[in-house]
Design an enzyme around this catalytic site. Structure first.
Site, PDB file in Angstrom:
ATOM      1  N   GLU A 102       8.978  -6.237  -0.062  1.00 19.32           N
ATOM      2  CA  GLU A 102       8.907  -5.514  -1.340  1.00 19.32           C
ATOM      3  C   GLU A 102      10.236  -5.577  -2.092  1.00 19.32           C
ATOM      4  O   GLU A 102      10.500  -4.731  -2.934  1.00 19.32           O
ATOM      5  CB  GLU A 102       8.504  -4.062  -1.077  1.00 19.32           C
ATOM      6  CG  GLU A 102       7.076  -3.925  -0.569  1.00 19.32           C
ATOM      7  CD  GLU A 102       6.633  -2.487  -0.366  1.00 19.32           C
ATOM      8  OE1 GLU A 102       5.563  -2.111  -0.849  1.00 19.32           O
ATOM      9  OE2 GLU A 102       7.371  -1.729   0.307  1.00 19.32           O
ATOM     10  N   GLY A 136      -5.734   0.039   2.376  1.00 25.30           N
ATOM     11  CA  GLY A 136      -4.621  -0.564   3.103  1.00 25.30           C
ATOM     12  C   GLY A 136      -4.440   0.067   4.465  1.00 25.30           C
ATOM     13  O   GLY A 136      -3.829   1.135   4.578  1.00 25.30           O
ATOM     14  N   SER A 156      12.878  -0.297   9.478  1.00 27.31           N
ATOM     15  CA  SER A 156      12.441  -0.106   8.087  1.00 27.31           C
ATOM     16  C   SER A 156      11.261  -1.015   7.773  1.00 27.31           C
ATOM     17  O   SER A 156      11.049  -2.032   8.440  1.00 27.31           O
ATOM     18  CB  SER A 156      13.584  -0.404   7.117  1.00 27.31           C
ATOM     19  OG  SER A 156      13.683  -1.805   6.917  1.00 27.31           O
ATOM     20  N   LYS A 202      13.547   8.467  -4.324  1.00 26.90           N
ATOM     21  CA  LYS A 202      13.176   7.725  -3.104  1.00 26.90           C
ATOM     22  C   LYS A 202      13.665   6.275  -3.213  1.00 26.90           C
ATOM     23  O   LYS A 202      14.060   5.657  -2.215  1.00 26.90           O
ATOM     24  CB  LYS A 202      11.657   7.791  -2.912  1.00 26.90           C
ATOM     25  CG  LYS A 202      11.096   6.846  -1.844  1.00 26.90           C
ATOM     26  CD  LYS A 202      10.994   7.472  -0.475  1.00 26.90           C
ATOM     27  CE  LYS A 202      10.762   6.504   0.670  1.00 26.90           C
ATOM     28  NZ  LYS A 202       9.423   6.065   0.902  1.00 26.90           N
TER      29      LYS A 202
END
Ligand code: KPL
Length: 316
Positions: free
Chosen positions: A271, A7, A258, A188
């Site tokens: 996501e 990726g 973000s 997280k």
């Protein structure tokens, strides 16, 4: 040492450039032929402050190019984990796999296809912004933690964890090995639950969320619901005051866009299902009400499913 990076997005690119600069042999795996060709021709460009560096790295569309590496860093979006795991399953046995992805569920998906004892997991608060194919901005330094994907980590005694930490540190990521990575992943997750959907919906940078009472309030509510879910699941978090930690990340990465806002601005899939959506699914299973996460999830899903219908001007 040969390292694979799957990726070439923001985080994968940041790591690949820094690993190559540290003298490691980096092999990248991409699924987009035009981006792979561009990186092959021009190299990866990394902007830190005003300074830009360029590194030539090998990029392939064929997973067999990673056949002889010792460690593979998985840096794809959570919704691509399964496809990547299927590809990596075809490699000869040997490498460790380290996921540094956002959201929950990646370790479990990797474990369906790859040897569980070879799966490592980590979280990092380094901020990375994709400025376009093969061009990345290092948008903030943060801590990195790693552990075994499954089971309790034996710490320094584990060869895979030692190898992964050495690589990350070579890339400039100060890294700590922790006994239970699940706690870290959920810690997280609290940050992403508080920041990502809200920035994607408002268009604010991370720091901007602290400028308005409404975004502060919604952030606090989303994190409170997620904390209830973590507590009901018996998952201890590493932060004494998780909401304060989310605010701290907003301050430290104030100028960062973000990852979810980057996706929305590029009209890409987000996501959301692995962040606020994961809280909604867990809330349903546990019989807990999580209305704020449900609303944030629904709004981001509507946004990402309707890019083609968006009103850009109200001209007559
Ligand atoms: O992980 C992030 C993201 O953007 O996905 C944070 C830590 C919120 C930094 O922007």
């Amino acid at each position: 040492m040969k390292i694979g990076v799957v990726g070439p997005g923001a985080m994968g690119g940041l790591l690949a450039v820094n690993l190559a600069r540290a003298g490691l042999e980096v092999r990248m795996l991409d699924h987009r032929p035009e981006r792979a060709a561009l990186i092959r021709g021009q190299g990866l460009r990394l902007l830190t402050g005003e300074e830009e560096v360029r590194e030539m790295v090998a990029v392939s569309l064929d997973p067999s190019a990673l056949g002889d590496v010792e460690l593979i860093l998985i840096c794809v979006k959570a919704y691509d984990t399964e496809a990547v795991a299927r590809q990596l399953q075809t490699l000869p046995p040997g490498p460790y796999f380290l996921t540094l992805q956002n959201g929950v569920g990646n370790v479990e998906v990797l474990g369906k296809y790859l040897p569980p004892e070879k799966i490592l997991a980590g979280i990092t608060s380094h901020g990375a912004t994709s400025l376009g194919p093969g061009r990345i901005r290092h948008a903030g330094v943060g801590d990195t933690y790693i552990g075994l994907g499954f089971g309790e980590s034996p710490g320094e005694d584990h060869p895979g964890l030692r190898l992964a930490r050495a690589c990350l540190e070579a890339a400039g990521f100060t890294t700590r090995i922790v006994p239970r990575i699940c706690s870290l992943i959920w810690s997280k997750l609290m940050v992403n639950v508080g920041v990502n959907a809200l920035t994607a919906l408002t268009g604010l940078r991370n720091g901007g969320l602290l400028d308005f009472p409404a975004t502060e309030r919604i952030m606090a509510e989303a994190v409170r619901e997620a904390l209830q879910v973590a507590a009901a699941r018996g998952i201890p978090l590493i932060f004494e005051d998780p909401l304060e930690e989310v605010r701290k990340v907003c301050r430290l990465t104030a100028a960062n866009v973000s990852s979810m806002l980057q996706d929305v601005l590029r009209e890409k899939k987000t996501e959301i299902d692995y962040i606020n959506g994961a809280i909604v699914r867990a809330g349903d299973q546990l019989g807990l009400s999580v209305p704020t996460n449900s609303l944030l999830t629904g709004l981001v899903q509507a946004l990402e499913n309707s890019y083609a219908q968006r009103v850009r001007t109200f001209g007559v």
